[in-house]
Design an enzyme around this catalytic site. Sequence first.
Site, PDB file in Angstrom:
ATOM      1  N   ASP A   1       0.750  -1.441  -0.013  1.00  0.00           N
ATOM      2  CA  ASP A   1       0.004  -0.154   0.040  1.00  0.00           C
ATOM      3  C   ASP A   1       0.933   1.380  -0.066  1.00  0.00           C
ATOM      4  O   ASP A   1       2.257   1.333   0.303  1.00  0.00           O
ATOM      5  CB  ASP A   1      -0.760   0.084   1.265  1.00  0.00           C
ATOM      6  CG  ASP A   1      -1.960  -0.815   1.049  1.00  0.00           C
ATOM      7  OD1 ASP A   1      -2.434  -1.399   0.001  1.00  0.00           O
ATOM      8  OD2 ASP A   1      -2.400  -1.575   2.325  1.00  0.00           O
TER       9      ASP A   1
ATOM     10  N   TYR B   1       6.946 -10.000   6.892  1.00  0.00           N
ATOM     11  CA  TYR B   1       6.846  -8.618   7.028  1.00  0.00           C
ATOM     12  C   TYR B   1       7.249  -8.341   8.408  1.00  0.00           C
ATOM     13  O   TYR B   1       7.199  -9.205   9.495  1.00  0.00           O
ATOM     14  CB  TYR B   1       5.228  -8.009   6.767  1.00  0.00           C
ATOM     15  CG  TYR B   1       4.721  -7.966   5.400  1.00  0.00           C
ATOM     16  CD1 TYR B   1       4.721  -6.803   4.887  1.00  0.00           C
ATOM     17  CD2 TYR B   1       4.190  -9.070   4.943  1.00  0.00           C
ATOM     18  CE1 TYR B   1       4.247  -6.591   3.477  1.00  0.00           C
ATOM     19  CE2 TYR B   1       3.559  -8.869   3.669  1.00  0.00           C
ATOM     20  CZ  TYR B   1       3.703  -7.731   2.866  1.00  0.00           C
ATOM     21  OH  TYR B   1       3.200  -7.451   1.687  1.00  0.00           O
TER      22      TYR B   1
END
Length: 245
Positions: free
Chosen positions: A52, A111
């Site tokens: 994003d 992540y």
Amino acid sequence: MPRYKLTIEYDGTPFCGWQLQETLPSVQGALEAAVQATCGVPTRVHGSGRTDAGVHATGQVAHCDIAKDFRPDKLRDALNAHLRPNPVAVLEAEIVSDTFEARFSARKRHYRYRIVNRRSNLALEVGRVWRVPQRLDSDAMHAAAQRLIGRHDFTTFRDTECQAKSPEKTLDQLDVVRDGDAVTILTSARSYLHSQVRSMVGSLVWVGQGRWSADDLAAALAARNRAACGVVAPPEGLYLVKVDY
């Protein structure tokens, strides 16, 4: 026509995200412009996932088919020359089988979410971490996080505009570790829903602040309702660090 696998790092701050947008700067757009400048023809660059706006990467992976033979190190250097001044770097290029797909061949994505837990303002890492001034109980966060491990319906933790066909995902790792005022959340899974990691992190911060218990987090998961989610963590603390194949 050889296929190249690219390992990439980038600062997501100036970009609308990974995905190409016609009128906005994107990481994919910067890379495709660099590839075209290098080989002379428009070339699609396929990423392992779409980060994003504002999300960073230290180990994003992409692939592209280039109509010219390059030694991998020469391609890496040429792309980096054309990427300047964008905050994007190709760390490694390698020739792979034409069956390799950056997205669909991936077995696991890792992540890291970085929190600085202090009252003082940020001087050096603005846009790189989430500063949380209230003291966080990282042990409580870690214990609660284990309630999310495994295969679940993660509807509570996905964006309402998520286009995934199923809300079910298998979460392999969700650890919370503290080192001084740095609180780091490490997570791994084959794939994630849109905003899933940031939604889980924000909810864990509520646990760390004492607003939620581990049972509250588990109840939010069981609700399978986006309205049951805690706060969504901002994008600047999130990094795609590695993709396994």
